[in-house]
Design a protein around this motif. Structure first.
Motif, PDB file in Angstrom:
ATOM      1  N   HIS A  71      11.824   9.809   1.925  1.00  0.00           N
ATOM      2  CA  HIS A  71      10.359   8.759   2.502  1.00  0.00           C
ATOM      3  C   HIS A  71      10.598   7.791   3.513  1.00  0.00           C
ATOM      4  O   HIS A  71       9.158   7.719   3.887  1.00  0.00           O
TER       5      HIS A  71
ATOM      6  N   ASP B 160       0.869  -1.111  -0.263  1.00  0.00           N
ATOM      7  CA  ASP B 160      -0.026   0.303  -0.015  1.00  0.00           C
ATOM      8  C   ASP B 160       1.486   1.415  -0.061  1.00  0.00           C
ATOM      9  O   ASP B 160       0.451   2.218  -0.702  1.00  0.00           O
ATOM     10  N   GLU B 161       1.936   1.558   0.642  1.00  0.00           N
ATOM     11  CA  GLU B 161       2.893   2.386   0.626  1.00  0.00           C
ATOM     12  C   GLU B 161       3.338   2.628  -0.771  1.00  0.00           C
ATOM     13  O   GLU B 161       3.560   3.840  -1.547  1.00  0.00           O
ATOM     14  N   TRP B 162       4.401   1.480  -1.164  1.00  0.00           N
ATOM     15  CA  TRP B 162       4.675   1.595  -2.700  1.00  0.00           C
ATOM     16  C   TRP B 162       3.843   1.912  -3.206  1.00  0.00           C
ATOM     17  O   TRP B 162       4.290   2.938  -4.183  1.00  0.00           O
ATOM     18  N   GLN B 163       2.992   1.595  -3.348  1.00  0.00           N
ATOM     19  CA  GLN B 163       1.752   1.850  -4.120  1.00  0.00           C
ATOM     20  C   GLN B 163       0.998   3.472  -4.231  1.00  0.00           C
ATOM     21  O   GLN B 163       1.648   3.883  -5.221  1.00  0.00           O
ATOM     22  N   GLY B 164       1.307   4.083  -3.472  1.00  0.00           N
ATOM     23  CA  GLY B 164       0.919   5.194  -3.117  1.00  0.00           C
ATOM     24  C   GLY B 164       2.089   6.619  -3.474  1.00  0.00           C
ATOM     25  O   GLY B 164       2.026   6.836  -4.147  1.00  0.00           O
ATOM     26  N   LEU B 165       3.059   5.646  -2.969  1.00  0.00           N
ATOM     27  CA  LEU B 165       4.522   6.446  -3.206  1.00  0.00           C
ATOM     28  C   LEU B 165       4.972   6.333  -5.346  1.00  0.00           C
ATOM     29  O   LEU B 165       5.394   7.592  -5.862  1.00  0.00           O
TER      30      LEU B 165
ATOM     31  N   THR C 151       2.545   5.569  -7.275  1.00  0.00           N
ATOM     32  CA  THR C 151       1.672   6.796  -8.403  1.00  0.00           C
ATOM     33  C   THR C 151       1.423   8.244  -8.195  1.00  0.00           C
ATOM     34  O   THR C 151       1.404   9.277  -9.060  1.00  0.00           O
ATOM     35  N   THR C 152       2.125   8.583  -6.805  1.00  0.00           N
ATOM     36  CA  THR C 152       1.926  10.414  -6.302  1.00  0.00           C
ATOM     37  C   THR C 152       3.365  10.800  -6.478  1.00  0.00           C
ATOM     38  O   THR C 152       3.512  11.421  -7.231  1.00  0.00           O
TER      39      THR C 152
ATOM     40  N   ARG D 235       6.168   9.433  -8.750  1.00  0.00           N
ATOM     41  CA  ARG D 235       6.180   8.036  -9.884  1.00  0.00           C
ATOM     42  C   ARG D 235       7.868   8.766  -9.740  1.00  0.00           C
ATOM     43  O   ARG D 235       8.754   9.016 -10.829  1.00  0.00           O
TER      44      ARG D 235
ATOM     45  N   ARG E 124       4.287   4.877   9.509  1.00  0.00           N
ATOM     46  CA  ARG E 124       2.998   4.490   8.807  1.00  0.00           C
ATOM     47  C   ARG E 124       2.719   3.187   9.468  1.00  0.00           C
ATOM     48  O   ARG E 124       2.117   2.324  10.039  1.00  0.00           O
TER      49      ARG E 124
END
Length: 216
Positions: free
Chosen positions: A87, A40-45, A47-48, A50, A94
């Protein structure tokens, strides 16, 4: 994107560094929860932010449920370190807030020394055998890695099997796919102890999923 297969491609030419880290989580339930939180953390990073240097993160669960093994592919150590400085602390905080008590022995940076091809696993399961070795010197580690490659070629086992040596020169990691029900044996060369190399037991790890970066 997140997906259960295939195994990460450790031979891709743009992967300038291969990062392996273990999280000790103690139970299968916490193992899966830790993997989900990390994805979840890496998917968000991914995506936002890139980060172009981030290629892939894959997570493997040890067969005893105690360890989460992460494999990350980046274009270079420098790009990864710059991203970590900015980051990592917030990301880990979290995860620890949601899942306290994770032990992290540390991340090891590797370079691929050998890839030994062999017949493909007929029914890929995403399961690999992982073998670690520690040497007294970089010369001993390199010599053992070369002997391990020769031993794997002689057995013609499932491939591709990868042999990595750490950037500090004394750690070796072997990763090879395994067929369903094939177990965890690898053809370890004789004389490791005499050469100053300590070889750990082979362990099975199952791919839990992966997250890819902007370059896929």
């Amino acid at each position: 994107m997140t997906h259960p297969t295939p195994l990460p491609d450790l031979t891709r030419p743009d992967a300038g560094t291969l990062l392996f880290s273990e999280w000790i989580v103690d139970t299968p339930e916490r193992q899966q929860a830790a993997a989900d939180a990390l994805f979840d953390e890496w998917q968000g990073l991914a995506t936002t932010l890139r980060p172009e240097a981030f290629l892939q993160l894959a997570c493997f669960g040890s067969d005893d449920g105690r360890v989460l093994l992460s494999t990350a592919l980046w274009t270079s150590d420098e790009e990864h370190l710059a991203f970590v400085r900015e980051h990592r602390a917030a990301m880990v905080s979290r995860i620890d807030e949601a899942l306290p008590g994770i032990e992290r022995p540390g991340l090891v940076r590797f370079r691929r020394r050998h890839t030994v091809d062999g017949p493909a696993v007929p029914e890929p399961t995403g399961t690999v055998v992982v073998l670690r070795a520690e040497a007294d010197t970089a010369e001993a580690a390199g010599g053992w890695a070369d002997a391990m490659a020769d031993a794997l070629r002689a057995t013609d086992g499932p491939g591709p099997a990868h042999i990595l040596v750490s950037t500090q020169g004394r750690s070796v990691l072997v990763q090879a796919p395994t067929a369903p029900g094939a177990g965890r044996e690898l053809p370890v060369p004789d004389g490791a102890a005499a050469a100053g190399v300590r070889v750990g037991p082979p362990r099975l790890h199952r791919l839990l999923g992966s997250v890819t970066g902007p370059r896929g």
